[in-house]
Design a protein around this motif. Structure first.
Motif, PDB file in Angstrom:
ATOM      1  N   GLY B 115       0.775  -1.238   0.000  1.00 34.10           N
ATOM      2  CA  GLY B 115       0.000   0.000   0.000  1.00 34.10           C
ATOM      3  C   GLY B 115       0.803   1.284   0.000  1.00 34.10           C
ATOM      4  N   LEU B 116       2.115   1.188  -0.204  1.00 26.15           N
ATOM      5  CA  LEU B 116       2.931   2.413  -0.183  1.00 26.15           C
ATOM      6  C   LEU B 116       2.926   3.150  -1.523  1.00 26.15           C
ATOM      7  CD1 LEU B 116       6.314   1.867   1.713  1.00 26.15           C
ATOM      8  CD2 LEU B 116       4.235   2.971   2.466  1.00 26.15           C
ATOM      9  N   GLU B 117       2.223   2.616  -2.529  1.00 29.67           N
ATOM     10  CA  GLU B 117       2.326   3.122  -3.901  1.00 29.67           C
ATOM     11  C   GLU B 117       2.298   4.639  -4.032  1.00 29.67           C
ATOM     12  OE1 GLU B 117       0.524   0.464  -3.111  1.00 29.67           O
ATOM     13  OE2 GLU B 117       0.466  -1.002  -4.750  1.00 29.67           O
ATOM     14  N   GLY B 126      14.009   5.025   6.429  1.00 32.30           N
ATOM     15  CA  GLY B 126      15.116   4.252   5.872  1.00 32.30           C
ATOM     16  C   GLY B 126      14.733   2.804   5.609  1.00 32.30           C
ATOM     17  N   GLY B 127      14.020   2.210   6.575  1.00 32.26           N
ATOM     18  CA  GLY B 127      13.627   0.805   6.442  1.00 32.26           C
ATOM     19  C   GLY B 127      12.640   0.597   5.311  1.00 32.26           C
ATOM     20  N   GLN B 128      11.672   1.517   5.199  1.00 32.13           N
ATOM     21  CA  GLN B 128      10.686   1.406   4.108  1.00 32.13           C
ATOM     22  C   GLN B 128      11.372   1.544   2.759  1.00 32.13           C
ATOM     23  OE1 GLN B 128       8.163   4.630   5.377  1.00 32.13           O
ATOM     24  NE2 GLN B 128       6.528   3.223   5.991  1.00 32.13           N
ATOM     25  N   GLN B 152      22.326  -0.324   5.638  1.00 29.36           N
ATOM     26  CA  GLN B 152      22.949   0.886   6.138  1.00 29.36           C
ATOM     27  C   GLN B 152      21.904   1.870   6.634  1.00 29.36           C
ATOM     28  OE1 GLN B 152      25.516   2.881   3.382  1.00 29.36           O
ATOM     29  NE2 GLN B 152      27.305   1.966   4.332  1.00 29.36           N
ATOM     30  N   GLY B 153      22.125   2.397   7.816  1.00 29.00           N
ATOM     31  CA  GLY B 153      21.215   3.408   8.343  1.00 29.00           C
ATOM     32  C   GLY B 153      20.008   2.821   9.060  1.00 29.00           C
ATOM     33  N   LEU B 154      19.905   1.497   9.113  1.00 30.55           N
ATOM     34  CA  LEU B 154      18.786   0.904   9.851  1.00 30.55           C
ATOM     35  C   LEU B 154      19.210   0.637  11.295  1.00 30.55           C
ATOM     36  CD1 LEU B 154      17.298  -1.726   7.372  1.00 30.55           C
ATOM     37  CD2 LEU B 154      16.921   0.736   7.525  1.00 30.55           C
ATOM     38  N   ASP B 155      18.235   0.650  12.217  1.00 34.74           N
ATOM     39  CA  ASP B 155      18.573   0.309  13.591  1.00 34.74           C
ATOM     40  C   ASP B 155      18.602  -1.215  13.737  1.00 34.74           C
ATOM     41  OD1 ASP B 155      15.941  -0.353  13.484  1.00 34.74           O
ATOM     42  OD2 ASP B 155      15.251   1.156  14.910  1.00 34.74           O
ATOM     43  N   GLN B 156      19.024  -1.688  14.886  1.00 30.56           N
ATOM     44  CA  GLN B 156      19.245  -3.120  15.077  1.00 30.56           C
ATOM     45  C   GLN B 156      18.001  -3.968  14.769  1.00 30.56           C
ATOM     46  OE1 GLN B 156      22.289  -3.877  15.427  1.00 30.56           O
ATOM     47  NE2 GLN B 156      22.238  -6.081  15.756  1.00 30.56           N
ATOM     48  N   ILE B 160      17.717  -6.772  11.694  1.00 28.19           N
ATOM     49  CA  ILE B 160      17.332  -8.177  11.879  1.00 28.19           C
ATOM     50  C   ILE B 160      16.105  -8.508  11.029  1.00 28.19           C
ATOM     51  CG2 ILE B 160      16.448  -9.852  13.569  1.00 28.19           C
ATOM     52  CD1 ILE B 160      18.283  -8.371  15.629  1.00 28.19           C
ATOM     53  N   ALA B 161      15.128  -7.585  11.025  1.00 33.51           N
ATOM     54  CA  ALA B 161      13.913  -7.806  10.234  1.00 33.51           C
ATOM     55  C   ALA B 161      14.248  -7.882   8.753  1.00 33.51           C
ATOM     56  CB  ALA B 161      12.911  -6.688  10.493  1.00 33.51           C
ATOM     57  N   PHE B 162      15.190  -7.052   8.311  1.00 34.50           N
ATOM     58  CA  PHE B 162      15.527  -7.037   6.886  1.00 34.50           C
ATOM     59  C   PHE B 162      16.174  -8.355   6.467  1.00 34.50           C
ATOM     60  CE2 PHE B 162      17.867  -5.941   3.045  1.00 34.50           C
ATOM     61  CZ  PHE B 162      16.918  -5.233   2.341  1.00 34.50           C
ATOM     62  N   TYR B 163      17.091  -8.870   7.277  1.00 35.69           N
ATOM     63  CA  TYR B 163      17.723 -10.144   6.923  1.00 35.69           C
ATOM     64  C   TYR B 163      16.726 -11.291   6.954  1.00 35.69           C
ATOM     65  CZ  TYR B 163      22.238  -7.923   6.809  1.00 35.69           C
ATOM     66  OH  TYR B 163      23.274  -7.111   6.476  1.00 35.69           O
ATOM     67  N   LYS B 164      15.768 -11.195   7.876  1.00 35.03           N
ATOM     68  CA  LYS B 164      14.733 -12.218   7.938  1.00 35.03           C
ATOM     69  C   LYS B 164      13.937 -12.212   6.623  1.00 35.03           C
ATOM     70  CE  LYS B 164      11.084 -13.716  11.084  1.00 35.03           C
ATOM     71  NZ  LYS B 164       9.887 -13.003  10.595  1.00 35.03           N
ATOM     72  N   LEU B 165      13.654 -10.991   6.170  1.00 37.07           N
ATOM     73  CA  LEU B 165      12.934 -10.841   4.906  1.00 37.07           C
ATOM     74  C   LEU B 165      13.719 -11.456   3.749  1.00 37.07           C
ATOM     75  CD1 LEU B 165      10.707  -9.569   3.137  1.00 37.07           C
ATOM     76  CD2 LEU B 165      12.015  -7.448   3.170  1.00 37.07           C
TER      77      LEU B 165
END
Lengths: 260, 257
Positions: B115-117, B126-128, B152-156, B160-165
């Motif tokens: 839904g971010l379109e 940064g995460g989005q 880069q620029g994401l918090d801990q 972790i959530a990004f690598y899980k993804l």
């Protein structure tokens, strides 16, 4: 209809904004403002050369502007800083152009027209050059639109999609050069980059996509041309500066109303 | 090629004017569906290696073979989008190839940002934004995802959530993943294979093997202790030995000025 000087002026201005709207958006996105400024100053040398060799000055200014774009691309490709290269080439060309102009009596009288533009003196022949140039610029931009926008968003992303950012950069430089050549008669060498930047900067405040910005910039440019010519007719103000001043008003109003 | 997606042999890269090569004699291959992470200090040539594998830089020697027609999804390092350019997420996904609304919605859903379109890129966190970049990279159904410092620029928690993804995407699509990273601790857990780089390959192997390798510990010093602790139960080693370990001379930090 083309016999009326006001109609010709209007058509000249509207032709120009077809090119400056979308192209100016790229100039804003890619921070090419100084490049536009430098190219238009260098164009004075082109004007002088055209007078010296008795060729159409659209051709002379176009050639000098294109030569400058190529020289800048070549020198920056060899590690020279963009600002420095532009400063050296553009101001040398301007200085030499002004020197040359002082030896050409016909130009000495007319120099103001090229520095500040003279849209009310546009002839049918001028209209041909202006519309021809504008259609070429607009056509090239539309043809390469997706590639140009991608390269302007991020060069690495472009490269990974098989787009050569250097090629797109050169294409934009060359289209700026053509635009300078067709704009010099309308707003003059000193205000050409204003026609590129001010309407696009005003459009930025109301646009959500690159296409909306290019379209709005064209519209704002067109309204500025009409407003500027009207002011020139009614209030007897100089036409070129009036057009730019009205775009500046759009910029201030949109920035105030749509400030995010 | 025997099934490898990309294979580099004896790859060296030299920057114009530099006396030392940035990369020398690299041999590496990436197989389908594996997650390979390249770690190394600043200036160790990580990004250059990625760009060499993608064919974006000239090689001084060696060769890179890519599977014919290999589809690559690439997220470069530190993507910066000029604020002067208005750009919605939807429009961004259609660069340079136009995609349908359904495709755009599907990849955003997949990367956890449905839904971010309509949002402006400049207004994303940064995460989005990283997830949107990943979504864009997934559009051409890549066989290989290449991510240069994606967190880069994401918090801990974000990291972790990004690598899980990334692991989910790999499991779902079967795409191999080549990542460059600084986040030693987290990235090691998410990888099948780690390559420790410092101009050349210092050591490589499973996270367990690499985290215990002297060359890796020499390269990352104190920071490596964290990853080491993760795998401590696999190894019988002595911490006091770290400083005394003999390793190749060029595995120590050498900074490119």
């Amino acid at each position: 209809m083309l016999d009326d000087f006001m109609t010709r002026a209007l058509l000249a201005g509207l032709g120009l904004v077809l090119a400056t709207g979308p192209l100016g958006s790229f100039v804003v996105w890619r921070r090419m403002a100084y490049f536009g400024d430098s190219t238009s100053h260098a164009a004075i040398l082109g004007v002088a050369l055209s007078f010296a060799f008795a060729m159409p000055f659209y051709l002379g200014t176009g050639l000098v502007a294109v030569a400058m774009a190529l020289a800048v691309a070549w020198l920056t490709g060899r590690g020279q800083g963009m600002d420095t290269v532009l400063g050296v080439i553009a101001h040398s060309a301007l200085a030499v152009g002004l020197l040359a102009a002082s030896f050409i009596p016909a130009l000495r009288v007319n120099l103001d027209a090229f520095l500040f533009g003279d849209i009310l003196a546009v002839s049918k022949g001028d209209l041909g050059w202006i519309w021809g140039g504008a259609v070429v610029v607009l056509g090239v931009l539309i043809w390469r639109w997706q590639r140009l926008v991608t390269a302007s968003v991020n060069e690495e992303l472009a490269l990974a999609s098989g787009i050569d950012p250097g090629v797109e950069r050169l294409i934009l430089s060359l289209t700026v050069a053509i635009t300078v050549a067709i704009a010099i008669r309308i707003v003059g060498a000193l205000l050409i980059s204003a026609m590129l930047i001010v309407p696009a900067a005003a459009a930025r405040a109301i646009a959500k996509t690159p296409e909306q910005m290019a379209g709005s910039a064209t519209l704002i440019g067109a309204l500025s041309v009409m407003g500027g010519l009207w002011a020139s007719l009614r209030l007897d103000t100089p036409a070129g500066p009036s057009i730019v001043a009205i775009s500046a008003v759009f910029y201030v109003v949109f920035l105030t109303l749509y400030r995010k | 090629m025997s099934g490898a997606l990309i294979r580099a042999s004896d790859l060296s890269v030299r920057h114009a004017g530099a006396d030392q090569p940035v990369l020398s004699h690299i041999d590496l291959r990436i197989d389908p569906a594996e997650i390979v992470t390249v770690v190394g200090p600043n200036g160790s040539g990580k990004s250059t290696l990625v760009r060499a594998l993608l064919g974006q830089v000239k090689l001084a020697s060696g060769r890179v073979e890519r599977l014919a027609g290999l589809r690559i999804g690439y997220v470069p390092q530190r993507v910066h989008i000029e604020r002067a350019m208005p750009m919605t997420v939807r429009r961004f996904l259609s660069l340079p190839l136009r995609v349908s609304d359904a495709q755009a919605a599907a990849v955003l859903e997949r990367t956890g940002v449905p839904g971010l379109e309509g949002r402006q890129i400049a207004a994303l966190s940064g995460g989005q934004f990283q997830r949107v970049l990943l979504a864009r990279a997934l559009l051409n159904h890549p066989q290989l995802l290449v991510l240069d410092e994606p967190t880069q620029g994401l918090d801990q928690p974000g990291i972790i959530a990004f690598y899980k993804l990334i692991e989910e995407v790999r499991a779902e699509t079967g795409a191999a993943v080549l990542m460059v990273s600084h986040d030693l601790l987290v990235v090691m857990r998410a990888s099948d294979r780690v390559i420790c780089l410092n101009g050349h390959i210092c050591c490589e192997g499973t996270p367990q093997v690499v985290s215990a390798a002297p060359a890796y510990r020499a390269l990352f010093g104190a920071e490596s202790q964290g990853t080491l602790a993760l795998y401590r139960h696999h190894h019988d080693h002595d911490h006091d030995h770290v400083a005394d370990h003999v390793h190749g001379p060029d595995c120590a930090h050498h900074h490119h000025a």
